[in-house]
Design a protein around this motif. Structure first.
Motif, PDB file in Angstrom:
ATOM      1  N   MET A  25       1.150  -1.669   0.228  1.00 17.66           N
ATOM      2  CA  MET A  25      -0.197   0.587  -0.506  1.00 17.66           C
ATOM      3  C   MET A  25       0.687   1.209   0.136  1.00 17.66           C
ATOM      4  O   MET A  25       1.764   1.677   0.209  1.00 17.66           O
ATOM      5  CB  MET A  25      -1.089  -0.487   1.241  1.00 17.66           C
ATOM      6  CG  MET A  25      -2.402  -0.517   1.187  1.00 17.66           C
ATOM      7  SD  MET A  25      -3.259  -0.330  -0.169  1.00 17.66           S
ATOM      8  CE  MET A  25      -3.964   1.519   0.247  1.00 17.66           C
ATOM      9  N   PHE A  26       0.480   2.354  -0.364  1.00 14.37           N
ATOM     10  CA  PHE A  26       1.315   3.413  -0.784  1.00 14.37           C
ATOM     11  C   PHE A  26       0.337   4.097   0.898  1.00 14.37           C
ATOM     12  O   PHE A  26      -0.766   4.330   0.798  1.00 14.37           O
ATOM     13  CB  PHE A  26       0.109   4.258  -2.198  1.00 14.37           C
ATOM     14  CG  PHE A  26       1.656   3.524  -3.347  1.00 14.37           C
ATOM     15  CD1 PHE A  26       2.835   3.712  -2.837  1.00 14.37           C
ATOM     16  CD2 PHE A  26       1.122   3.208  -4.254  1.00 14.37           C
ATOM     17  CE1 PHE A  26       3.350   3.049  -4.983  1.00 14.37           C
ATOM     18  CE2 PHE A  26       1.437   2.311  -5.594  1.00 14.37           C
ATOM     19  CZ  PHE A  26       2.315   2.310  -5.060  1.00 14.37           C
ATOM     20  N   SER A  27       1.406   5.103   0.441  1.00 10.55           N
ATOM     21  CA  SER A  27       1.539   6.382   1.950  1.00 10.55           C
ATOM     22  C   SER A  27       0.178   7.688   1.688  1.00 10.55           C
ATOM     23  O   SER A  27       0.587   7.209   0.314  1.00 10.55           O
ATOM     24  CB  SER A  27       2.534   6.520   2.553  1.00 10.55           C
ATOM     25  OG  SER A  27       3.359   7.774   1.585  1.00 10.55           O
ATOM     26  N   LEU A  28      -0.104   7.868   2.319  1.00 13.71           N
ATOM     27  CA  LEU A  28      -1.303   9.318   2.186  1.00 13.71           C
ATOM     28  C   LEU A  28      -0.374  10.549   0.950  1.00 13.71           C
ATOM     29  O   LEU A  28      -0.655  10.944   0.006  1.00 13.71           O
ATOM     30  CB  LEU A  28      -1.303   9.568   3.241  1.00 13.71           C
ATOM     31  CG  LEU A  28      -2.832  11.389   2.419  1.00 13.71           C
ATOM     32  CD1 LEU A  28      -4.033  10.335   1.727  1.00 13.71           C
ATOM     33  CD2 LEU A  28      -2.909  11.513   3.963  1.00 13.71           C
ATOM     34  N   ALA A  29       0.970  10.369   1.675  1.00 15.48           N
ATOM     35  CA  ALA A  29       2.055  11.480   1.210  1.00 15.48           C
ATOM     36  C   ALA A  29       1.928  10.789  -0.648  1.00 15.48           C
ATOM     37  O   ALA A  29       2.081  11.840  -1.537  1.00 15.48           O
ATOM     38  CB  ALA A  29       3.521  11.208   1.686  1.00 15.48           C
ATOM     39  N   SER A  30       2.124   9.565  -0.618  1.00 14.10           N
ATOM     40  CA  SER A  30       2.112   9.377  -2.547  1.00 14.10           C
ATOM     41  C   SER A  30       1.429   9.081  -3.518  1.00 14.10           C
ATOM     42  O   SER A  30       1.576  10.242  -4.492  1.00 14.10           O
ATOM     43  CB  SER A  30       2.849   7.837  -2.200  1.00 14.10           C
ATOM     44  OG  SER A  30       3.433   7.004  -1.341  1.00 14.10           O
ATOM     45  N   LYS A  31       0.243   9.172  -2.221  1.00 16.66           N
ATOM     46  CA  LYS A  31      -0.861   9.408  -3.009  1.00 16.66           C
ATOM     47  C   LYS A  31      -1.543  10.773  -3.217  1.00 16.66           C
ATOM     48  O   LYS A  31      -1.694  10.728  -4.676  1.00 16.66           O
ATOM     49  CB  LYS A  31      -2.495   8.761  -2.382  1.00 16.66           C
ATOM     50  CG  LYS A  31      -2.590   6.894  -1.916  1.00 16.66           C
ATOM     51  CD  LYS A  31      -3.616   6.507  -1.413  1.00 16.66           C
ATOM     52  CE  LYS A  31      -3.761   5.472  -0.595  1.00 16.66           C
ATOM     53  NZ  LYS A  31      -4.617   5.224   0.314  1.00 16.66           N
ATOM     54  N   LEU A  32      -1.015  11.346  -3.056  1.00 15.09           N
ATOM     55  CA  LEU A  32      -1.152  12.831  -3.056  1.00 15.09           C
ATOM     56  C   LEU A  32       0.079  13.638  -3.924  1.00 15.09           C
ATOM     57  O   LEU A  32      -0.808  14.761  -4.899  1.00 15.09           O
ATOM     58  CB  LEU A  32      -0.904  14.257  -1.580  1.00 15.09           C
ATOM     59  CG  LEU A  32      -1.826  13.854  -0.780  1.00 15.09           C
ATOM     60  CD1 LEU A  32      -1.664  15.210   0.779  1.00 15.09           C
ATOM     61  CD2 LEU A  32      -3.007  14.724  -1.534  1.00 15.09           C
ATOM     62  N   LEU A  33       0.990  13.201  -4.030  1.00 13.88           N
ATOM     63  CA  LEU A  33       1.744  13.191  -4.685  1.00 13.88           C
ATOM     64  C   LEU A  33       1.160  12.598  -6.229  1.00 13.88           C
ATOM     65  O   LEU A  33       1.220  13.404  -7.528  1.00 13.88           O
ATOM     66  CB  LEU A  33       3.465  12.674  -4.502  1.00 13.88           C
ATOM     67  CG  LEU A  33       4.256  13.769  -3.538  1.00 13.88           C
ATOM     68  CD1 LEU A  33       5.323  12.506  -3.004  1.00 13.88           C
ATOM     69  CD2 LEU A  33       4.510  15.081  -4.192  1.00 13.88           C
ATOM     70  N   PHE A  34       0.895  11.132  -6.324  1.00 19.12           N
ATOM     71  CA  PHE A  34       0.201  11.309  -8.016  1.00 19.12           C
ATOM     72  C   PHE A  34      -0.808  11.910  -7.919  1.00 19.12           C
ATOM     73  O   PHE A  34      -1.098  12.092  -9.533  1.00 19.12           O
ATOM     74  CB  PHE A  34      -0.396   9.622  -7.793  1.00 19.12           C
ATOM     75  CG  PHE A  34       0.818   8.522  -7.099  1.00 19.12           C
ATOM     76  CD1 PHE A  34       1.863   8.382  -7.896  1.00 19.12           C
ATOM     77  CD2 PHE A  34       1.085   7.691  -6.725  1.00 19.12           C
ATOM     78  CE1 PHE A  34       3.131   7.803  -7.379  1.00 19.12           C
ATOM     79  CE2 PHE A  34       1.905   6.591  -6.798  1.00 19.12           C
ATOM     80  CZ  PHE A  34       3.029   6.362  -6.811  1.00 19.12           C
TER      81      PHE A  34
END
Lengths: 349, 343
Positions: A1-10
C-alpha cells in the motif's frame, strides 16, 4: 500500500500532466509545457520514493487472545542515519552543471550550495565519531548553527525558491503565469495542511518532501531561466515634448509635431503661480482651441496628451498669462521631421 | 443591576420604536425618487419580476425556519435542573426533508436568476439602439453620444421606448452607475469597459447616484436621466451639437469680460466650451444652461448657487477637484454673465 503522501503526489502528477496537455493545446508554448512535465515527473518520482518507504498509518491489528511476542536478542550495531544533504548536493551539482551551460551566477549559486551540502554532510559524519560529545554538540549548535546557519539557510532557501518562481512566471505566458502561481500556491497550501494534519511525522519524510519541493521548484526555475523571458508588450509612443515654465516664461518658442499623431507633452511648472499650455488656432478671443492643458501651480509637472491638429501653424500660450506664448507647428504626415528650427510650412487658419 | 438594566431596556425600546418608524416611513411615500421597487422601464421591470417572487420565497423560508427554531427552543428546553432534555440522534425523514426542500427551492430560484442575468447582460445592437458612453469622474458623470459630437454632464437625455446601450468607463476610481427606476447598478471600473442597458417607458426625470464609495463627495455624485419623446430628444441632441457663441463685446460687455476671464483664470484649462476652450478635466460647459443642476447634480443651476460655488468650490462640495480660484465678486459676476450665454 502507498502512503497518503505518495497518493497526494500521484494526484499532483495527474494534475500536472493534465495542465501540461491543456497548456500545450491552449497556449502552445514549449517552456510552459516543459515546466508542467517537470513538475509531473518530480511528483511521480517523489511519490514512488515515499511509497517504498511507507509506514502504515495504523498499527497492525492484534487479536486480544494473541500470545505475547517473544523476546529476541538483537545486536546493537549502530546504523548510520539517513541525511538530506545528499539530495542538496545533487541539487547543487545540477545547478553547477546548468550554470556552466547558462550563466556563471547560477554556477556560483551551485558552488555555494555544494559547499553547504558538503559541510553539512561532513558534520553529519562527525556526529557519529566518538569525539562528538554532547558538550561539543551544544557548543557548535549554540555558536554556529542557531545564530548564523539557520537564518542564513532560511533566507537562502527562500531567495532561491522566490527566484526560481519568478523565472517560471517570467517565462510562461500571462495566463500560464497565473496557472503556475495557482499550482505552486495550492501545492504549498496542500503540503502544509497535510503536515499539520499529521500529529507525528517522521522527520525524514518531512525532509524528503521539502527536498522534492525545493528540487522541482529550482529545477523548473532553471528551465525557465534557460527558456528566457517571454516577450513583453512595451508602449511605444512619440518622444515626449518637454516644456518648462519658469519666471512666467516658457523655455521654448516653437513646438513641432506631426499632424494626426498623438502628442505627449511633459510640462513642468517651476513657478508658484498657475500655468498651463494651451494650443489655439489664431490669437485673441476668436481663437479656436485645439487643446487646453490643465493648469496647476508649481513646482510640479504633468503630462499632457492630445492628438496633433491638422497641418498648419498654431499658437501655444499659457491661459493664465497671455504674454507667455510661442509657435506651435503641425507638420503634414508625409513630411519627414526636419531639423529643429527649419520648419517652414504654409499657414493654417 | 436594576437601575442600569431599566435604563438600557428603555433605550432599547426607544431604538426599536425609531427603527420601526423609519421602516414605516420608507414604505409610505410613493414619490420616493430612488425607489428600487418602482420599475419604470423593461430592464428594471425584469429585475423586479425576479426579485419580488424571490423575496416572497425568502420571506416564507425565513418565517418557517424562525418558527421552527423558536418552537424547538421552547418545546425541547431543559425544564428543570434535574432532568436533561430528551437526547435524540438522527432522523432520516427530517434530514432528507431539510436537504431536499432547500435544494429544490434554490434550483428553482437559480434557474430564473441565471436566465435573467444572461438576458440583462446582453448588449443590444442595431439601428434602434442608442449608444451612450458614460464616464465616472470624482464626483460627476460625463455622457458622450458617439457620432453626434455631444458631450454633457450629470443629466443624461434618452428617448422614451428605445433601448439605450450604456458603455461604462471610469477616469479615476471605481464608481457604480445606478438609476434605480430604469435598471440595476453596474460598477464603473478604471481600464475596463462595462455594459448595461437602460430604457424608460414614459417621459420624465429619473434620479440615481453613484453606488460605490468613491471618495469624499461620493454622496454628492448624483445623476439624472431625462427621458423624452424621440422628437424632443432629437432637438436636444441637435442643439447640443452646436458650438458655443462668443458674446459680443459691445452688446454684452460683461459676458465678454467673463469669457476673457474664463481663459485667463484657468477655467478653460479644465472645461470644454466647444469653439472656445478645450479643457479635458472638468464637465463640458458648452450648453450648461440646458441643464437644471450642476456639480454632480448637487445644486440647482441658478445665480445664487453659482456665485457660492465660484467663491470656493471645495467648501460647497467636499473634496471638489475644482480649486478655490480666489475670484473677486466682480470676476464672479462677469463669469456668471458669460455662463448665462452658454445655452
Amino acid at each position: 500500500m502507498f502512503s497518503l503522501a505518495s497518493k497526494l503526489l500521484f494526484a499532483l502528477t495527474a494534475v500536472a500532466v493534465a495542465l501540461a496537455i491543456g497548456y500545450g493545446f491552449d497556449v502552445d508554448e514549449r517552456a510552459g509545457v516543459a515546466i508542467f512535465v517537470f513538475v509531473a515527473v518530480a511528483a511521480a518520482t517523489a511519490g514512488v520514493a515515499l511509497g517504498g518507504a511507507a509506514v502504515p498509518d495504523l498499527a497492525p491489528e492484534v487479536p486480544p487472545d494473541a500470545p505475547p511476542p517473544q523476546w529476541q536478542a538483537t545486536s546493537l550495531a549502530p546504523t548510520p542515519p539517513g541525511t538530506g544533504f545528499t539530495l542538496l548536493a545533487a541539487v547543487a551539482v545540477t545547478l553547477l552543471a546548468a550554470g556552466a551551460a547558462v550563466s556563471w551566477e547560477l554556477a556560483a549559486g551551485g558552488a555555494v550550495l555544494l559547499t553547504v551540502a558538503t559541510g553539512g554532510w561532513l558534520a553529519g559524519v562527525w556526529r557519529l565519531h566518538p569525539n562528538w560529545t554532547p558538550r561539543v554538540q551544544s557548543r557548535v549548535s549554540m555558536r554556529l548553527l542557531v545564530p548564523v546557519g539557520l537564518p542564513l539557510a532560511t533566507v537562502g532557501l527562500a531567495l532561491l525558491i522566490a527566484g526560481s518562481v519568478s523565472r517560471i512566471l517570467l517565462t510562461v505566458s500571462k495566463n500560464g503565469a497565473v496557472m503556475v502561481a495557482f499550482v505552486v500556491a495550492s501545492v504549498i497550501f496542500g503540503a502544509c495542511a497535510w503536515v499539520a494534519s499529521r500529529p507525528r511525522l517522521a522527520s525524514s519524510a518531512l525532509v524528503a518532501l521539502g527536498a522534492v519541493a525545493a528540487t522541482s521548484m529550482i529545477g523548473a526555475g532553471i528551465a525557465g531561466a534557460v527558456a528566457g523571458e517571454r516577450e513583453f508588450h512595451h508602449e511605444e509612443g512619440e518622444e515626449p515634448i518637454v516644456v518648462v515654465a519658469e519666471e512666467v516664461a516658457f523655455d521654448v518658442s516653437e513646438i513641432t509635431v506631426t499632424a494626426g499623431e498623438p502628442v505627449v507633452m511633459e510640462f513642468e511648472n517651476r513657478d508658484d503661480v498657475f500655468h498651463n499650455v494651451a494650443v489655439y488656432a489664431g490669437e485673441g478671443p476668436e481663437a479656436k482651441p485645439v487643446f487646453n492643458g490643465v493648469g496647476f501651480a508649481g513646482e510640479d509637472e504633468r503630462t499632457y496628451t492630445f492628438d496633433a491638429p491638422p497641418a498648419g501653424r498654431y499658437t501655444f500660450v499659457c491661459d493664465f498669462h497671455v504674454n507667455m506664448k510661442g509657435t506651435f507647428v503641425s507638420l503634414p504626415e508625409s513630411a519627414a521631421k526636419p531639423p529643429a528650427g527649419a520648419a517652414e510650412e504654409p499657414h493654417g487658419e | 443591576m436594576s437601575d442600569a438594566g431599566r435604563w438600557t431596556s428603555g433605550r432599547r425600546r426607544l431604538v426599536l420604536v425609531a427603527a420601526a418608524g423609519m421602516l414605516l416611513a420608507a414604505c409610505g411615500d410613493e414619490e420616493l425618487p430612488q425607489n428600487t421597487f418602482d420599475p419604470q422601464g423593461p430592464v428594471s421591470r425584469q429585475l423586479d419580476d425576479l426579485i419580488k417572487p424571490v423575496g416572497i420565497i425568502a420571506g416564507v423560508v425565513f418565517v418557517l425556519v424562525m418558527t421552527l427554531v423558536i418552537y424547538s427552543a421552547v418545546r425541547f428546553r431543559r425544564r428543570s435542573e434535574d432532568e436533561a432534555p430528551v437526547q435524540v440522534h438522527g432522523n432520516a425523514k427530517a434530514e432528507l426533508a431539510w436537504t431536499v426542500a432547500p435544494a429544490v427551492v434554490l434550483a428553482v430560484v437559480g434557474v430564473f436568476t441565471v436566465g435573467t442575468v444572461f438576458e440583462i447582460n446582453e448588449v443590444p445592437a442595431g439601428p434602434d439602439v442608442l449608444e451612450v458612453t458614460v464616464t465616472g469622474h470624482q464626483w460627476w458623470w460625463e455622457y458622450e453620444y458617439p457620432g453626434a459630437g455631444v458631450t454633457t454632464a450629470n443629466e443624461m437625455h434618452i428617448p422614451v421606448g428605445r433601448k439605450v446601450a450604456v458603455k461604462l468607463l471610469s477616469d479615476d476610481v471605481v464608481h457604480s452607475f445606478w438609476p434605480p427606476k430604469l435598471a440595476g447598478k453596474v460598477d464603473v471600473i478604471p481600464n475596463r469597459v462595462n455594459n448595461m442597458v437602460i430604457e424608460a417607458e414614459k417621459p420624465g426625470i429619473y434620479y440615481g447616484q453613484c453606488a460605490e464609495f468613491c471618495g469624499l463627495s461620493h454622496a454628492n455624485m448624483k445623476l439624472r436621466v431625462v427621458a423624452q419623446s424621440q422628437a424632443d430628444f432629437d432637438a436636444w441632441l441637435a442643439s447640443n451639437a452646436r458650438p458655443a457663441r462668443l458674446p459680443d463685446a459691445e452688446l454684452d460687455p460683461e459676458a465678454a469680460a467673463g469669457a476673457a476671464l474664463f481663459r485667463a483664470r484657468g477655467c478653460a484649462s479644465c472645461h470644454t466650451v466647444k469653439g472656445y476652450a478645450a479643457g479635458t478635466v472638468g464637465p463640458d460647459l458648452t450648453h450648461l444652461q440646458q441643464r437644471e443642476t450642476f456639480a454632480g447634480s448637487m445644486f440647482d443651476l441658478d445665480e445664487k448657487n453659482l456665485r457660492r460655488w465660484l467663491r470656493d468650490p471645495p467648501a460647497e462640495k467636499p473634496g471638489s477637484l475644482m480649486p478655490d480660484l480666489d475670484l473677486s465678486e466682480d470676476d464672479i459676476s462677469s463669469l456668471i454673465a458669460y455662463l448665462d450665454t452658454l445655452e
